[in-house]
Enzyme design. Sequence first.
Site, PDB file in Angstrom:
ATOM      1  N   SER A 149       0.769  -1.044   0.080  1.00 37.22           N
ATOM      2  CA  SER A 149      -0.248  -0.104   0.180  1.00 37.22           C
ATOM      3  C   SER A 149       1.168   1.108   0.046  1.00 37.22           C
ATOM      4  O   SER A 149       2.123   0.796   0.106  1.00 37.22           O
ATOM      5  CB  SER A 149      -0.549   0.321   1.592  1.00 37.22           C
ATOM      6  OG  SER A 149      -1.485   1.075   1.214  1.00 37.22           O
ATOM      7  N   TYR A 162      -1.918  -0.825  10.385  1.00 39.57           N
ATOM      8  CA  TYR A 162      -1.758  -1.353   9.738  1.00 39.57           C
ATOM      9  C   TYR A 162      -0.746  -0.506   8.822  1.00 39.57           C
ATOM     10  O   TYR A 162       0.053  -1.202   7.572  1.00 39.57           O
ATOM     11  CB  TYR A 162      -2.943  -0.412   8.196  1.00 39.57           C
ATOM     12  CG  TYR A 162      -3.247  -0.803   6.983  1.00 39.57           C
ATOM     13  CD1 TYR A 162      -3.361  -1.510   6.814  1.00 39.57           C
ATOM     14  CD2 TYR A 162      -2.987   0.756   6.525  1.00 39.57           C
ATOM     15  CE1 TYR A 162      -3.945  -2.324   5.346  1.00 39.57           C
ATOM     16  CE2 TYR A 162      -3.167   0.251   4.778  1.00 39.57           C
ATOM     17  CZ  TYR A 162      -3.879  -1.015   4.514  1.00 39.57           C
ATOM     18  OH  TYR A 162      -4.211  -0.802   3.143  1.00 39.57           O
TER      19      TYR A 162
HETATM   20  P1  NAD Z   1     -11.735  -6.126   0.877  1.00 34.25           P
HETATM   21  O1  NAD Z   1     -11.814  -6.150   2.241  1.00 34.25           O
HETATM   22  O2  NAD Z   1     -12.953  -5.454   0.054  1.00 34.25           O
HETATM   23  O3  NAD Z   1     -11.449  -7.600   0.694  1.00 34.25           O
HETATM   24  C1  NAD Z   1     -10.306  -8.656   2.011  1.00 34.25           C
HETATM   25  C2  NAD Z   1     -11.148  -9.515   1.488  1.00 34.25           C
HETATM   26  O4  NAD Z   1      -9.908 -10.021   2.649  1.00 34.25           O
HETATM   27  C3  NAD Z   1     -12.393 -10.108   2.192  1.00 34.25           C
HETATM   28  O5  NAD Z   1     -12.895 -11.091   0.871  1.00 34.25           O
HETATM   29  C4  NAD Z   1     -11.541 -10.688   2.817  1.00 34.25           C
HETATM   30  O6  NAD Z   1     -12.846 -12.261   3.632  1.00 34.25           O
HETATM   31  C5  NAD Z   1     -10.214 -11.300   3.039  1.00 34.25           C
HETATM   32  N1  NAD Z   1      -9.330 -12.123   4.225  1.00 34.25           N
HETATM   33  C6  NAD Z   1      -9.749 -10.997   5.117  1.00 34.25           C
HETATM   34  N2  NAD Z   1      -8.928 -11.636   6.530  1.00 34.25           N
HETATM   35  C7  NAD Z   1      -8.337 -13.021   5.488  1.00 34.25           C
HETATM   36  C8  NAD Z   1      -8.025 -13.960   6.358  1.00 34.25           C
HETATM   37  N3  NAD Z   1      -7.200 -14.300   7.672  1.00 34.25           N
HETATM   38  N4  NAD Z   1      -7.641 -15.566   5.390  1.00 34.25           N
HETATM   39  C9  NAD Z   1      -8.116 -14.884   4.071  1.00 34.25           C
HETATM   40  N5  NAD Z   1      -9.042 -14.013   3.544  1.00 34.25           N
HETATM   41  C10 NAD Z   1      -9.060 -13.234   4.793  1.00 34.25           C
HETATM   42  O7  NAD Z   1     -10.349  -5.573   0.832  1.00 34.25           O
HETATM   43  P2  NAD Z   1      -9.449  -4.765  -0.449  1.00 34.25           P
HETATM   44  O8  NAD Z   1      -9.642  -3.038  -0.229  1.00 34.25           O
HETATM   45  O9  NAD Z   1      -9.470  -5.870  -1.778  1.00 34.25           O
HETATM   46  O10 NAD Z   1      -7.766  -5.176   0.040  1.00 34.25           O
HETATM   47  C11 NAD Z   1      -7.503  -5.931  -0.711  1.00 34.25           C
HETATM   48  C12 NAD Z   1      -5.932  -5.962  -0.145  1.00 34.25           C
HETATM   49  O11 NAD Z   1      -5.419  -4.668  -0.772  1.00 34.25           O
HETATM   50  C13 NAD Z   1      -5.570  -5.499   1.323  1.00 34.25           C
HETATM   51  O12 NAD Z   1      -4.070  -6.201   1.364  1.00 34.25           O
HETATM   52  C14 NAD Z   1      -5.677  -3.952   1.325  1.00 34.25           C
HETATM   53  O13 NAD Z   1      -5.104  -4.025   2.476  1.00 34.25           O
HETATM   54  C15 NAD Z   1      -4.906  -3.645  -0.038  1.00 34.25           C
HETATM   55  N6  NAD Z   1      -4.883  -2.820   0.166  1.00 34.25           N
HETATM   56  C16 NAD Z   1      -6.345  -2.227  -0.332  1.00 34.25           C
HETATM   57  C17 NAD Z   1      -6.064  -0.512  -0.517  1.00 34.25           C
HETATM   58  C18 NAD Z   1      -7.562  -0.127  -0.426  1.00 34.25           C
HETATM   59  O14 NAD Z   1      -8.074   1.249  -0.235  1.00 34.25           O
HETATM   60  N7  NAD Z   1      -9.283  -0.343  -0.320  1.00 34.25           N
HETATM   61  C19 NAD Z   1      -5.602   0.798  -0.644  1.00 34.25           C
HETATM   62  C20 NAD Z   1      -4.012  -0.534  -1.210  1.00 34.25           C
HETATM   63  C21 NAD Z   1      -3.944  -1.134  -0.572  1.00 34.25           C
END
Ligand code: NAD
Length: 289
Positions: A149, A162
Amino acid sequence: MARTKSHGSVVGKVVAITGGARGIGRATAEAFLAADAKVAIGDLDAELVAKTAAELGAKPGTQVVGFPLNVTDERSFANFLDDAEAELGPLDVLVNNAGIMPTGLFADESVEMTDRIIDINLRGVVTGARLATGRFAARGSGHLINIASLAGVSGFPGVATYCASKHAVVGFTEALHRELAGHGVGVTAVLPGVVRTELSAGANTPRWMEAVTTVDPEDVARAIVGAVGRKRPLVTVPRRLGSTLKVMSVLPYRARRVAERVTGADSAYTAPDSKAREAYHRRLTGGGS
Ligand code: NAD
C-alpha cells in the site's frame, strides 16, 4: 469487464489469490481469467468465495475454483495451495492480497486487533511467501506478488498498525526480490493508493489527493497481471503516484508534514465518515473477515 490485454506470460498460468472473494482480489481473479490464466481464489468468507468462484466460472472457457482459507493458519494456507494445484496444475503465481484495515487512533486499538492486523497483513504474507517460493524455487520459475500500500512507504495517522504491517511487507518484498532474482523467481510488491472497496469506505480523502491516489479495483488488478514475469520489485497504482512519492521524499520532513496538514491528507483516516466505516468494522469485529 473489458478484456485485459493478454500477456504471453500469463496465458495458461496457474494463479492463486488470497482474499479473492471480494474487492481487489475478486477483480484480480477476473483480470487473470480474462488473460486466459487458471485461477484459485481463497478467502476467510467461505460462503462468499464459493459464490464468487461460481459467478466468475459462469463465463464459458474460464477455469476458476474457490476454497475457504485463513492466511493466518499455515495448514489452511498449505491446503489451499495443494487443492489449487490438484485442480489446476503446478502453481505459477501467488497473489498475497488478503488484508484488513480498521481505522482509529492507536490508543483506542485493542491488543487483539493489533495482533490480528499483524497476523493477517504480515504473517499471512510471510507464510504465503514461504509456501509458494519453496514450490517456485524447486522448478526455477514463478512469481510472488504481495499487495502492500501507499501506507507501506508513508505514515498515516489513524492506521498506525496497518502502516506498520505494510511497511514490513514492502521491506520483506524488496529483500526477497533480491534473494530470489538469480533463481528465476519474481517477487513484486504492488502499492495501491486508495482503492474503492469496502476496506477504504468512508476515508476522508481530500479532493486533491483523490485525484492523485484513488483508483478502482480493476486498475490494481491490471497492474498485478502486468507485473507477472517482469523484474520490478515495486509497482505503484496509479503509476503517477510513484512520481508524487519521489517528489515528496526530497522535501524536508517538516515541510512534508506541514503540506500534509494544510492539504488535509493527515485526516483521511482520523476523521473518516464513521457511518460508512461502521459496516466494514462490523464485518471485522463480527467474527467476519
Ligand atoms: P476487502 O475488504 O474488499 O477484501 C479483502 C478480502 O480479504 C475479504 O474478502 C476478506 O474476507 C479477506 N480476508 C481477510 N482476512 C483474511 C484471512 N485471514 N484469510 C483469508 N482471507 C481473508 O479489501 P480490499 O480493499 O480488496 O484489499 C485487498 C488488499 O489490498 C489488502 O491487503 C489491502 O490492505 C490492500 N490495499 C487496499 C487499499 C484500498 O484502499 N482498498 C489500498 C491499498 C492496499
